[in-house]
Design a protein around this motif. Structure first.
Motif: not given
Length: 435
Positions: A71-81, A122-129
């Motif tokens: 979970i921590f790994m995923g959140l870091i990657l989420e915020k790294s753009k 993943s869903v939120v990021m792709m929805s926004l972009i």
């Protein structure tokens, strides 16, 4: 207290009613267990005496330690753009063919699944972009939203998946074996998604038109390779170390965290604020998962003492001697429950009931676990309570209607069931990477 109806049925009925009413999941399981322990003469509170020992065992479980790390790994990657760069470069790479943007969403969803494993992110990021870009290019709102929601749920199946870690723990299986077995079903699902998008785009030009661009294709390709290589290297290190037997899933998750931090540093997006955000969110998500697990443990103690386990064994072993009928009923029950409750509750409550029955029929437990994982993935898309639908609608706002989202996900749910059927009919496919 005398019961007019079997207490096991009342136990499940009350639990389902409270879950549908919106009460917090962990407290529903624990509260219902406590309630039935108090009102049932044969049980009493002493039935919960084993709960502290079970809880201690959960907290000391080395396998479950991988959950907060991934979970921590995923959140870091989420915020790294990383996702943003991937989506833009892949969109340019495939946008020149009809349905290309939707295909790039599926491929990015697969990469995010293998590197972050967090469906909501993943869903939120792709929805926004991706969604605004797809709608701007006159894509069908149904196809755009369906491809985003379905691609975001790939994190349920493609390793390193939180679902597979939980299933490995609940079914007493090697998480490494489950990760290896889930790769081919994940690739089949990705292939079915892409094939569907290309066929629909070919048959109807207006659903997903091609994008005309003056940019040099060689430049676009170079940019895409630069964006794709770092996450693929991270995936290779994390999964490769597990498959090669060099590291356990927990150890490889720790390696993944370090890799994610280095990727964020390389993208010049790392900061103390990012670290703080990832740490706090990891604690919240992990606490939620473990609270549900403790509540589910209390529930299973009372359920078994009321004779629920024996009832399930008698029903499946006595009333249906055929293992295929058991598999059909089990998959159907999990699929229907997925309409109403989350995958975590299903994994913690329903799966332990099925484990002894799987053993009694001599069914391959790894294969059965993969079937459950594929089924649970569909639960994220099934209306009305599919979590991916909530994430998508929340991020998209008024850009797409709820009706368009529902219409868009139905073909992808059918594709998920088709992939499930392929693995049922050809079980050896899960062992293509070896046992």
């Amino acid at each position: 207290m005398a019961y007019w109806i079997d207490p096991v049925i009342l136990l499940f009925a009350l639990t389902l009613f409270l879950l549908m009413s919106g009460f917090p999941v962990a407290f529903v399981f624990a509260g219902v267990a406590l309630f039935f322990a108090l009102i049932t003469d044969e049980l009493g509170l002493h039935v919960l005496e084993m709960l502290p020992y079970r809880t201690y065992g959960i907290m000391g479980n080395v396998t479950l330690m991988a959950v907060p790390l991934f979970i921590f790994m995923g959140l870091i990657l989420e915020k790294s753009k990383m996702a943003e760069g991937l989506l833009i470069s892949m969109g340019k790479l495939f946008g020149r063919i009809r349905g290309g943007l939707a295909v790039s969403v599926v491929l990015v969803g697969a990469i995010l699944a293998a590197s972050t494993g967090i469906v909501g992110a993943s869903v939120v990021m792709m929805s926004l972009i991706a969604l605004p870009l797809m709608l701007k290019q006159n894509y069908s709102p149904a196809l755009a939203s369906g491809s985003i929601a379905a691609s975001g749920t790939l994190g349920q199946l493609i390793p390193p998946s939180i679902v597979l870690i939980i299933l490995g723990d609940q079914m007493h299986l090697s998480v490494g074996d489950l990760f290896k077995a889930a790769v081919v079903p994940g690739l089949i699902l990705i292939g079915l998604y892409i094939l569907y998008i290309l066929i629909v785009s070919f048959l109807n030009k207006e659903v997903a038109p091609a994008i005309i661009s003056d940019e040099s294709y060689s430049v676009v390709l170079q940019e895409a390779i630069k964006e794709i290589i770092p996450p693929l290297l991270l995936i290779g290190v994390v999964l490769g170390s597990i498959f090669a037997g060099i590291a356990s899933p927990t150890e490889s998750a720790a390696i993944g965290v370090m890799g994610a931090v280095l990727l964020a540093v390389g993208k010049k997006s790392f900061s103390v604020e990012m670290l703080r955000y990832a740490a706090i969110e990891t604690v919240k998500l992990t606490a939620m998962i473990f609270m549900i697990l403790i509540g589910a443990t209390a529930f299973s103690l009372v359920f078994n003492e009321l004779g629920g386990g024996d009832m399930a064994m008698e029903f499946f072993a006595g009333d249906m001697a055929d293992k295929w009928m058991f598999i059909l009923i089990a998959m159907l029950v999990i699929f229907i429950l997925g309409f109403f409750i989350d995958f975590i509750e299903i994994a913690f409550v329903v799966v332990p009931i099925l484990v002894p029955i799987v053993a009694s029929f001599g069914i391959d437990p790894v294969w059965f676990a993969i079937l459950i994982a594929m089924n649970l993935q569909a639960s994220f898309l099934t209306p009305p309570f599919g979590f991916a639908l909530f994430y998508l609608k929340g991020a998209a706002g008024d850009k797409v209607t709820t009706a368009a989202i529902y219409k868009g996900v139905i073909p992808f749910i059918i594709l998920q069931l088709a992939a499930l059927l392929i693995i049922v009919l050809f079980p050896d496919l899960i062992y293509l990477l070896g046992k």
